[in-house]
Design an enzyme around this catalytic site. Structure first.
Site, PDB file in Angstrom:
ATOM      1  N   HIS A 103       0.822  -1.212   0.000  1.00  0.00           N
ATOM      2  CA  HIS A 103       0.000   0.000   0.000  1.00  0.00           C
ATOM      3  C   HIS A 103       0.859   1.267   0.000  1.00  0.00           C
ATOM      4  O   HIS A 103       1.768   1.408   0.819  1.00  0.00           O
ATOM      5  CB  HIS A 103      -0.904   0.010   1.224  1.00  0.00           C
ATOM      6  CG  HIS A 103      -2.011  -0.994   1.162  1.00  0.00           C
ATOM      7  ND1 HIS A 103      -3.241  -0.715   0.616  1.00  0.00           N
ATOM      8  CD2 HIS A 103      -2.074  -2.285   1.579  1.00  0.00           C
ATOM      9  CE1 HIS A 103      -4.021  -1.785   0.698  1.00  0.00           C
ATOM     10  NE2 HIS A 103      -3.328  -2.757   1.276  1.00  0.00           N
ATOM     11  N   GLU A 158      -8.888 -12.058   5.028  1.00  0.00           N
ATOM     12  CA  GLU A 158      -8.036 -11.534   6.101  1.00  0.00           C
ATOM     13  C   GLU A 158      -8.893 -11.321   7.337  1.00  0.00           C
ATOM     14  O   GLU A 158      -8.796 -12.053   8.315  1.00  0.00           O
ATOM     15  CB  GLU A 158      -7.366 -10.227   5.685  1.00  0.00           C
ATOM     16  CG  GLU A 158      -6.457  -9.659   6.780  1.00  0.00           C
ATOM     17  CD  GLU A 158      -6.043  -8.218   6.523  1.00  0.00           C
ATOM     18  OE1 GLU A 158      -5.048  -7.807   7.118  1.00  0.00           O
ATOM     19  OE2 GLU A 158      -6.724  -7.514   5.753  1.00  0.00           O
TER      20      GLU A 158
END
Length: 368
Positions: free
Chosen positions: A29, A218
């Site tokens: 990210h 996740e």
């Protein structure tokens, strides 16, 4: 290389042979990888208050907050990074330094994952934000070339799953597909915000033959993964660690559920992020992280940093942890890197050339 431009990643011994291995970063990210000193400077320019203005103390604050087990405190870390990424100049700088940090980590192919809709507070529109990031990425690639390093980068244009803007973001990604955008993602809170809520965007991308990865498996489990691959046409799974909930396997023996068998048989790439998963509770430790068992069963695993700043990590550090704590060897690291290269959203001819010119020679030169 100039270590001021290309600093050694945090937590890595500069003499570690793993640092020189060629790497591919798929789940990385942009707003989770800023340099602390850059945050301090940009915050001063923006008038944004930080927990501390000492770069090393700030680095420790980000790490400690991410490891606190407090979701509110974890999310606060992104409030600070996103806050200083609200102008074209700031986005360009962050993207340029992001590329340089990839190079210092041995990465030769990277995808910058970020959500343009989060960077509009100071008057930018999404198109201007993407243009600013693309400038920074290209400047970073040029700096790498000036220092004798090859790196290819692309943008993963990301929508936020708890918002209703995904169609506009998908259209933005398609607009930039010939100018740096290589794929699309949705991120944000997983539980309660299924990928199927954005089916209009995914159907458009599917019709336009545009690559898709989806955060799934996740914070949420089987249904999130199922929707990602079977309903929303994802070519890759962001994380995907909880696929183990659809199997009953001990020491390599047991049975797979239909979904796990599909993911294995179709070799759906898993963008696994060990340290980040330990921080968020998706795994208890590096030694017990599902990545090793999944690798041994033949799943298409890849190794990624997720958020370099919050996890105080890099791919080199993730690889070192897997070697030291999960028993990986050079062959395992090479397999995961080949997997990442083969599943990157990069044209086949480029991937094929990189295998022969960069990946194989790079691993042949290193001994752990």
């Amino acid at each position: 290389m100039d270590t001021r431009l290309f600093p050694t990643p945090a937590g890595v011994d500069p003499h570690d042979p793993i640092l020189s291995l060629p790497k591919v970063s798929l789940h990385d990210h942009l707003d989770g990888g800023l340099r602390p000193a850059t945050i301090v400077e940009l915050a001063a320019e923006a008038g944004h208050e930080l927990p501390t203005t000492d770069p090393e103390a700030l680095r420790a604050w980000f790490r400690d907050s991410a490891e606190s087990g407090d979701l509110v405190r974890y999310l606060e870390t992104f409030e600070h990074t996103v806050a200083v990424m609200q102008t074209a100049v700031a986005l360009t700088r962050v993207a340029r330094e992001w590329v340089c940090d990839q190079v210092a980590d041995g990465v030769f192919l990277a995808e910058a994952r970020w959500a343009p809709e989060q960077h509009l507070r100071e008057g930018l529109d999404m198109d201007e934000a993407v243009a600013a990031v693309q400038r920074g990425l290209e400047e970073g690639v040029a700096l790498a070339a000036d220092n004798g390093r090859v790196i290819r980068v692309g943008q993963l244009i990301t929508a936020m799953r708890h918002q209703d803007n995904s169609l506009a973001v998908a259209e933005l990604a398609l607009h930039w597909r010939e100018h740096g955008a290589v794929g699309f993602d949705i991120a944000g809170p997983e539980e309660g915000f299924p990928p199927s809520a954005h089916l209009t965007a995914f159907d458009l991308l599917h019709r336009e033959c545009f690559p898709v990865t989806i955060h799934a498996g996740e914070a949420d489990g089987r249904e999130s993964i199922l929707e990602a691959v079977q309903v929303c046409h994802a070519q890759r799974l962001g994380h995907g660690a909880r696929i183990v909930e659809d199997m009953d396997v001990v020491d390599g023996e047991g049975t797979l559920g239909n979904l796990a068998a599909w993911v294995l048989d179709q070799q759906v790439p898993l963008e696994l992020c060990p340290s980040s998963n330990v921080q968020t509770g998706a795994a208890r430790s590096i030694a017990e992280h599902p990545i090793t068992g999944l690798k041994d069963l033949g799943f298409h695993v890849t190794v990624n940093p997720d958020n370099r700043l919050m996890s105080a990590t890099s791919i080199s550090r993730e690889m070192r942890l897997l070697v030291d704590e999960a028993g990986w060897d050079l062959g395992d690291l090479e397999l995961a890197t080949v997997n990442a290269l083969s599943s990157s959203f990069t044209p086949y001819d480029v991937r094929d050339r990189f295998i022969d010119e960069i990946l194989i020679p790079g691993f042949d030169r290193v001994e752990l």
